[in-house]
Structures are given as structure tokens and as C-alpha cells.
Design an enzyme around this catalytic site. Sequence first.
Site, short mmCIF file in Angstrom:
data_model
loop_
_atom_site.label_atom_id
_atom_site.label_comp_id
_atom_site.label_asym_id
_atom_site.label_seq_id
_atom_site.Cartn_x
_atom_site.Cartn_y
_atom_site.Cartn_z
N ASP A 170 0.85 -1.18 0.00
CA ASP A 170 0.00 0.00 0.00
C ASP A 170 0.89 1.25 0.00
OD1 ASP A 170 -3.04 0.66 0.29
OD2 ASP A 170 -2.08 1.96 1.75
N TYR A 191 -3.05 11.18 4.17
CA TYR A 191 -3.43 11.01 2.77
C TYR A 191 -3.67 12.36 2.10
CZ TYR A 191 -3.37 6.01 2.50
OH TYR A 191 -2.92 4.72 2.44
N HIS A 241 -4.84 -7.79 -0.63
CA HIS A 241 -4.21 -6.50 -0.34
C HIS A 241 -3.46 -6.47 0.99
CE1 HIS A 241 -3.76 -2.30 -1.38
NE2 HIS A 241 -4.15 -1.94 -0.18
#
Length: 380
Positions: free
Chosen positions: A175, A308, A358
Amino acid sequence: MTEDTALTPFRIDVPQADVDDLRDRLAHTRWPFPVPGRDDRTDFSRGIPQAYLQELAAYWRDGFDWRAQEAELNAYEQLTTVVDGQTFHVVHVRSADPQATPLVLNHGWPGSFVEYQRLVPLLTDAFHVVIPSPPGFGFSTPLSGTGWELARTTDACAEIMTRLGYERFAAHGTDAGAGTTGRLAALHPERVIGAHLGADPRWLGLVGDKFPYPAGLSDDEIARIEAVRAEDAADRGYLEVQNHRPDTIGPALTDSPVGLLAWIAEKFRSRAAGDHRTPDESVDRDQLLTTISLYWFTRSGASSAQFYYESEHSGLDILMPSGVPYGYAVFDAHPLLRRAMDPGKAADHWSEFTEGGHFPAMEVPELLAEDIRTFFRGVS
């Protein structure tokens, strides 16, 4: 002023009042009115279904044992250190072999150092394992200010390894942690032995977005990539909110445990081998709830969203290793992924697995550990 570079021992000790408050809030959840006919706990077409979420919340309230999980996490050496004004939490698990290779494990959202809990014991015979939490994640809170994005975090990671006494080290990431790992190798090639990246079909979303389509793809192949990108785009609502409106979602993630549970648990719904599963069928339920509890107790649902936002508005390009061996471990492998991401087969290592997804360190830790070992045996 000279920055304090001390490494301060750390132990998790969440106040009992906070544990009691969590259970009380869960017991008094104000649930939405259900939509008639939508009682299928496996129907994620509109997000996480309420029937499933209520089951998970009930277990979090009455079945989950935070103190047991806390004790397991405290079995590992932990420390904090301040870099550029920001406190970082670091898990440091030394190998019994003093000549073992230092290995930094980087993660993204909604991961945490808990993500690597089951991977660590599979590696420590050969590696000294270091897991830093990025700014705003877990006990690397609260944020010291704005400006903490991928580049600054990468520099801090390198500094942490210096303070631990590791001049040369290996790196792995998934990620956003893959971004940190790639930048470490690109900017500190004299220090990074090799960069190992965990990937899944979501990486196809980068093609045509961050990277151009490679030459030679047929119209059918482009259409198949676009289909994966479209499926991924349907799941990116959370990303757009965190990238652009973290102040709006932050209070809900800090004040409502069920809101945080829904926001994070949905992302653990694996598509391994094309099999749609509930989150706790993909990863261990207690490990999932330990991760979410960590976000709750540290209020990092809000602060990790700020990370983010900062990264989205930083203008940074994706950096890949330059002159440093790098490799991929691809889970829930898609037949076009290498063709799209590594058309020239420049990667020094490429493994594909039908299992996992993931979060491979939680889903298939044995496969990931063996691939890390294989890769670094070939480059060290």
C-alpha cells in the site's frame, strides 16, 4: 535547538476508562433504519451491510478481549523517538543472530504495525525487524503539524534506522508503505540492500493514472485493465474523502466506534481467488479488531486521513528503486499485472500467488515470509 534523538522504551497501556468507554459507546450505537429487503449480511454492493456490521460490533463489545491482544503486542520491544518534531512509534524485534539483516516493514492505510504481527516470528531467525508507524498512525500520534507526507516520512524512516544503528538495511512495503519503500531505495541507494513490494490487482489502477499504458497492449487487454480500474474506482470513495476532505470525516471516525468499524472493516473484504468474503473470513477477526481498536484508542482514524491529504497535495512523483535490486510479490494475481506494471521485466524478482490479497501479512503470512526470504537471499 538540537533535536532530542533519544530512543525511549514504550509499552502499550490503554487506560481502563477508555476500554469501558468503547464498550459503552458500542452498546449505545444509534443504528440507521434498515432498508426493507436488504438484510443479506454478504451483500457489499452498497458498502458494508448493516446485518454484518451489527454482528461484528456485538463481538467487539462483548467477545473481543483488548487486554489479551495488548499483552501479545507488548511481547515485542517497542520505542518512541522524535524526528523533525514528530513522535514516531517503532516496533523493534531483534534476531537471536547478531549478524541478521535489518529489515524495515512499511505499511499504509488502514494498516498498522498490527498488520505484521503474524509475519514477524516467521522472519526473526534471519532479520532484525523494524516496524515504524507513519505520522498520524497508531502511537505515532498526535500529529505535530501539517506537511507530513510520503517524502518527509521516508526521510524520517531512514533516520530511525540510523538511530537504531542500522547503516544498511532491507525494506518491504505494501500500500502506501510500498511508496515509502520505493522512495527509500531511490533516495538512499547506498543504504538499501533491496526493496521488496507487496502488490495485488489494485495496482492496475495506477496504470493510465500514474503510469502510461505500456506499448503493445491489445484493445482487449486495455479493456480488461479498464474493467479492473472501474471496479477499483467504485471502492475509492474513502480515498477521495481522505485525500480531499479529512476534516469532514475525521470527527465521525473519532466519535463513533461503529462509524470507524464500518469505515475500516469494509477495506478488509478480500477478493482472493475471485471469492468474495466478509472481512473476518479474509483475516482473523481478533487481529482485524485489534487493528481497528488501535485506530480508536489513538484517534488515528482522523490523523491518518490527514496523511493522505498531505500526500495527495504534495505534488510528489512515484519513485522506484534506482540501482537497488527490487522485487514484487503479487497476491490474487491478475494475468495482465506484470505486462502492465513491468513490461520490460526490469524487476529483479517477480512472484505470483493466487491466494491472498491487499493485506498479505494478515491473509497469507507464510507465503509472504518465504517470498521475502527468497528475494533477499538473492540480493544480500
